[in-house]
Write a protein that holds these residues in place. Sequence first.
Motif, PDB file in Angstrom:
ATOM      1  N   GLU A 233       0.824  -1.210   0.000  1.00 44.66           N
ATOM      2  CA  GLU A 233       0.000   0.000   0.000  1.00 44.66           C
ATOM      3  C   GLU A 233       0.861   1.264   0.000  1.00 44.66           C
ATOM      4  O   GLU A 233       0.358   2.360  -0.243  1.00 44.66           O
ATOM      5  N   LEU A 234       2.157   1.108   0.260  1.00 38.55           N
ATOM      6  CA  LEU A 234       3.093   2.228   0.228  1.00 38.55           C
ATOM      7  C   LEU A 234       4.093   1.998  -0.904  1.00 38.55           C
ATOM      8  O   LEU A 234       4.447   0.861  -1.216  1.00 38.55           O
ATOM      9  N   ASP A 235       4.541   3.086  -1.521  1.00 35.72           N
ATOM     10  CA  ASP A 235       5.490   2.988  -2.628  1.00 35.72           C
ATOM     11  C   ASP A 235       6.897   2.660  -2.124  1.00 35.72           C
ATOM     12  O   ASP A 235       7.238   2.991  -0.979  1.00 35.72           O
ATOM     13  N   PRO A 236       7.744   2.064  -2.981  1.00 37.88           N
ATOM     14  CA  PRO A 236       9.144   1.865  -2.593  1.00 37.88           C
ATOM     15  C   PRO A 236       9.823   3.214  -2.326  1.00 37.88           C
ATOM     16  O   PRO A 236       9.667   4.154  -3.107  1.00 37.88           O
ATOM     17  N   GLY A 237      10.535   3.308  -1.219  1.00 37.89           N
ATOM     18  CA  GLY A 237      11.236   4.547  -0.891  1.00 37.89           C
ATOM     19  C   GLY A 237      10.352   5.669  -0.386  1.00 37.89           C
ATOM     20  O   GLY A 237      10.795   6.815  -0.273  1.00 37.89           O
ATOM     21  N   GLN A 238       9.081   5.351  -0.072  1.00 41.50           N
ATOM     22  CA  GLN A 238       8.166   6.396   0.413  1.00 41.50           C
ATOM     23  C   GLN A 238       8.574   6.855   1.812  1.00 41.50           C
ATOM     24  O   GLN A 238       8.762   6.042   2.711  1.00 41.50           O
ATOM     25  N   ALA A 239       8.722   8.166   1.969  1.00 38.22           N
ATOM     26  CA  ALA A 239       9.149   8.724   3.253  1.00 38.22           C
ATOM     27  C   ALA A 239       7.974   8.801   4.221  1.00 38.22           C
ATOM     28  O   ALA A 239       6.835   9.078   3.826  1.00 38.22           O
ATOM     29  N   LEU A 240       8.257   8.527   5.487  1.00 40.11           N
ATOM     30  CA  LEU A 240       7.260   8.616   6.555  1.00 40.11           C
ATOM     31  C   LEU A 240       7.832   9.489   7.668  1.00 40.11           C
ATOM     32  O   LEU A 240       9.051   9.592   7.829  1.00 40.11           O
ATOM     33  N   THR A 241       6.951  10.116   8.433  1.00 41.51           N
ATOM     34  CA  THR A 241       7.396  10.883   9.595  1.00 41.51           C
ATOM     35  C   THR A 241       6.607  10.428  10.814  1.00 41.51           C
ATOM     36  O   THR A 241       5.457   9.963  10.687  1.00 41.51           O
ATOM     37  N   LEU A 242       7.208  10.546  11.975  1.00 37.36           N
ATOM     38  CA  LEU A 242       6.513  10.175  13.208  1.00 37.36           C
ATOM     39  C   LEU A 242       5.280  11.050  13.403  1.00 37.36           C
ATOM     40  O   LEU A 242       4.230  10.569  13.834  1.00 37.36           O
ATOM     41  N   ARG A 243       5.427  12.332  13.071  1.00 38.28           N
ATOM     42  CA  ARG A 243       4.282  13.245  13.224  1.00 38.28           C
ATOM     43  C   ARG A 243       3.141  12.835  12.284  1.00 38.28           C
ATOM     44  O   ARG A 243       1.974  12.823  12.667  1.00 38.28           O
ATOM     45  N   GLY A 244       3.507  12.480  11.047  1.00 40.86           N
ATOM     46  CA  GLY A 244       2.502  12.054  10.074  1.00 40.86           C
ATOM     47  C   GLY A 244       1.816  10.768  10.487  1.00 40.86           C
ATOM     48  O   GLY A 244       0.590  10.618  10.351  1.00 40.86           O
ATOM     49  N   LEU A 245       2.596   9.820  11.014  1.00 41.78           N
ATOM     50  CA  LEU A 245       2.019   8.562  11.482  1.00 41.78           C
ATOM     51  C   LEU A 245       1.110   8.804  12.683  1.00 41.78           C
ATOM     52  O   LEU A 245       0.062   8.177  12.812  1.00 41.78           O
ATOM     53  N   GLY A 246       1.533   9.713  13.560  1.00 41.68           N
ATOM     54  CA  GLY A 246       0.703  10.058  14.715  1.00 41.68           C
ATOM     55  C   GLY A 246      -0.648  10.592  14.283  1.00 41.68           C
ATOM     56  O   GLY A 246      -1.687  10.202  14.827  1.00 41.68           O
ATOM     57  N   ARG A 247      -0.628  11.478  13.277  1.00 40.18           N
ATOM     58  CA  ARG A 247      -1.899  12.036  12.756  1.00 40.18           C
ATOM     59  C   ARG A 247      -2.738  10.945  12.100  1.00 40.18           C
ATOM     60  O   ARG A 247      -3.944  10.864  12.291  1.00 40.18           O
ATOM     61  N   GLN A 248      -2.072  10.096  11.290  1.00 41.66           N
ATOM     62  CA  GLN A 248      -2.791   9.049  10.551  1.00 41.66           C
ATOM     63  C   GLN A 248      -3.520   8.090  11.489  1.00 41.66           C
ATOM     64  O   GLN A 248      -4.662   7.695  11.222  1.00 41.66           O
ATOM     65  N   PHE A 249      -2.855   7.714  12.575  1.00 42.45           N
ATOM     66  CA  PHE A 249      -3.421   6.709  13.480  1.00 42.45           C
ATOM     67  C   PHE A 249      -4.014   7.306  14.751  1.00 42.45           C
ATOM     68  O   PHE A 249      -4.522   6.568  15.595  1.00 42.45           O
ATOM     69  N   GLY A 250      -3.942   8.628  14.885  1.00 41.67           N
ATOM     70  CA  GLY A 250      -4.525   9.278  16.062  1.00 41.67           C
ATOM     71  C   GLY A 250      -3.821   8.926  17.353  1.00 41.67           C
ATOM     72  O   GLY A 250      -4.470   8.678  18.375  1.00 41.67           O
ATOM     73  N   VAL A 251      -2.469   8.892  17.291  1.00 42.58           N
ATOM     74  CA  VAL A 251      -1.686   8.549  18.477  1.00 42.58           C
ATOM     75  C   VAL A 251      -0.603   9.609  18.683  1.00 42.58           C
ATOM     76  O   VAL A 251      -0.343  10.434  17.808  1.00 42.58           O
ATOM     77  N   SER A 252       0.048   9.543  19.841  1.00 44.32           N
ATOM     78  CA  SER A 252       1.149  10.452  20.129  1.00 44.32           C
ATOM     79  C   SER A 252       2.429   9.929  19.470  1.00 44.32           C
ATOM     80  O   SER A 252       2.444   8.860  18.856  1.00 44.32           O
ATOM     81  N   MET A 253       3.510  10.688  19.617  1.00 41.83           N
ATOM     82  CA  MET A 253       4.776  10.328  18.987  1.00 41.83           C
ATOM     83  C   MET A 253       5.360   9.035  19.575  1.00 41.83           C
ATOM     84  O   MET A 253       6.010   8.272  18.876  1.00 41.83           O
TER      85      MET A 253
END
Length: 216
Positions: free
Chosen positions: A30-50
């Motif tokens: 579901e994610l592209d090869p080499g796709q960058a992720l950030t902790l802040r972005g993941l926190g927003r996506q899943f509704g969690v803290s860092m």
Amino acid sequence: MPITPRLTDPNAAAHERVYRSLRQQVMHGELDPGQALTLRGLGRQFGVSMTPAREAVRRLVAEGALTLSSSGRISTPELSPERIEELASIRALLEPEMASRALPRAHFALIERLAAINMLNAEAAVKQDAVEYVRTNLEFHRTLYLRAQTPAMLAMCETVWLQLGPTMRAVYAKLKRREPPQHHRMILAALKAGDEPGLRLAVRTDVTQGLRHLAG
């Protein structure tokens, strides 16, 4: 003496949810090869803290599902042809062995279940839904290998699938296949016939031919 209930760590539950969801996204492409992720972005996506996001990423980096650069950049794997060849060799060693060990337990209901999954895989190919194609392809293999009752082997195999997920999806999307892997039918026929050498060959061919497109 009253028993005090053990309090559940909310961060632990949140981290497990992020870990499982993100792991599945990577494995199914579901994610592209080499796709960058950030902790802040993941926190927003899943509704969690860092904190739970960081812990989930740490586990996935350890499994090879994500990479972490020296500068702290988090991304999905980008695989060289050499790396793909290495991972294909691991699959070619492990998966025929698991299929062989599953064969004595391959009852009629299992074969019917595998045939149903293969139908979904064929539908995904016709619709050119690359993510669903990868998901149902892996589900076909995992369903068979679970019958082998070799959890350590399956865990190693899933680590390989994790590393390959984004690349598999990208390549299958580019190939625009409209037919399912013919070797799945050979696997089903070998299971029905109780043909162990034929099953090993079908699984090994399915794994190596599919990955040849990735390394090419």
